[in-house]
Design a protein around this motif. Structure first.
Motif, PDB file in Angstrom:
ATOM      1  N   ARG A 123     111.223 -34.956 -24.139  1.00  9.82           N
ATOM      2  CA  ARG A 123     112.623 -35.192 -24.507  1.00  9.82           C
ATOM      3  C   ARG A 123     112.833 -36.621 -25.039  1.00  9.82           C
ATOM      4  NH1 ARG A 123     116.646 -31.794 -21.893  1.00  9.82           N
ATOM      5  NH2 ARG A 123     115.637 -30.047 -20.868  1.00  9.82           N
ATOM      6  N   SER A 126     111.273 -37.071 -28.510  1.00  6.58           N
ATOM      7  CA  SER A 126     112.141 -36.494 -29.531  1.00  6.58           C
ATOM      8  C   SER A 126     113.314 -37.423 -29.841  1.00  6.58           C
ATOM      9  CB  SER A 126     112.646 -35.129 -29.066  1.00  6.58           C
ATOM     10  OG  SER A 126     113.571 -34.590 -29.979  1.00  6.58           O
ATOM     11  N   ASP A 127     113.945 -37.950 -28.816  1.00  6.52           N
ATOM     12  CA  ASP A 127     115.066 -38.870 -29.011  1.00  6.52           C
ATOM     13  C   ASP A 127     114.650 -40.129 -29.755  1.00  6.52           C
ATOM     14  OD1 ASP A 127     116.802 -37.140 -27.752  1.00  6.52           O
ATOM     15  OD2 ASP A 127     116.983 -38.330 -25.909  1.00  6.52           O
ATOM     16  N   PHE A 170     113.752 -29.914 -28.643  1.00  2.00           N
ATOM     17  CA  PHE A 170     113.024 -31.164 -28.453  1.00  2.00           C
ATOM     18  C   PHE A 170     111.574 -31.095 -28.916  1.00  2.00           C
ATOM     19  CE2 PHE A 170     116.337 -30.949 -25.200  1.00  2.00           C
ATOM     20  CZ  PHE A 170     116.986 -32.151 -25.398  1.00  2.00           C
TER      21      PHE A 170
END
Length: 181
Positions: A123, A126-127, A170
């Motif tokens: 996650r 991905s961010d 994600f």
């Protein structure tokens, strides 16, 4: 696309936890070993991430325990090693900077615990703008008891849930065989 395989928390510390189970170990070891080999043959970077908690004296994740080291089946040379003290491999390690300097734009997630450190790393990656590939059969987790209901949730159900919440949001979800062709 330049990729790096992240081998997260595959360390002796887990042998000394109350939830350790050998049930899924043979498949996990086989898949992770195959995945690492595929990356090494194709000149991808292989990065070792170890969980280290100096602030908890009696923890098997405290370096003083002697257990913060790769599991014996990982007889491989890693391109880089990072130590983390939180659930994801980015927050306190410098991993993102190293990946960017190495011109890596995709991280491939493997290791221990599927729903915890592996999923959280996916996650955050991905961010941070990385493409993320999550290799579920090269991750390991353990059955968990849901405290409010008392229901035992199987490691298989936990992995399925992780795939559900990561896929198309994600990460892309993969199997080890996807890297062996």
């Amino acid at each position: 696309m330049n990729k790096a395989l992240l081998v997260i928390d595959t360390q002796d510390s887990f042998y000394h936890t109350p939830y350790w189970s050998v049930r899924d170990i043979p498949d996990f070891q086989h898949n992770l070993t195959q995945l690492i080999g595929a990356f090494q043959r194709n000149q991808g970077k292989v990065v070792k991430i170890l969980h280290s908690r100096e602030d908890i004296a009696d923890s098997p994740f405290n370096p003083a325990s002697g257990f913060v080291k790769p599991m014996a089946f990982l007889e491989t040379q890693f391109d880089k090693t990072f130590y983390k003290s939180v659930h994801n491999a980015f927050t306190d390690t410098g991993l993102a900077t190293w990946l960017k300097r190495a011109k890596i734009d995709c991280v491939v997630i493997s290791g221990i615990r599927t729903e915890q450190c592996c999923e959280t790393t996916a996650r955050i990656a991905s961010d941070l703008g990385f493409d993320v590939e999550f290799v579920t059969d090269a991750t390991l987790t353990f059955d968990m008891q849901h405290k409010p209901s008392g229901k035992l949730i199987s490691s298989e159900d936990i992995k399925n849930r992780t795939e559900l919440v990561l896929a198309e949001r994600f990460a892309t979800v993969h199997r080890t065989r996807d890297y062996l062709a």
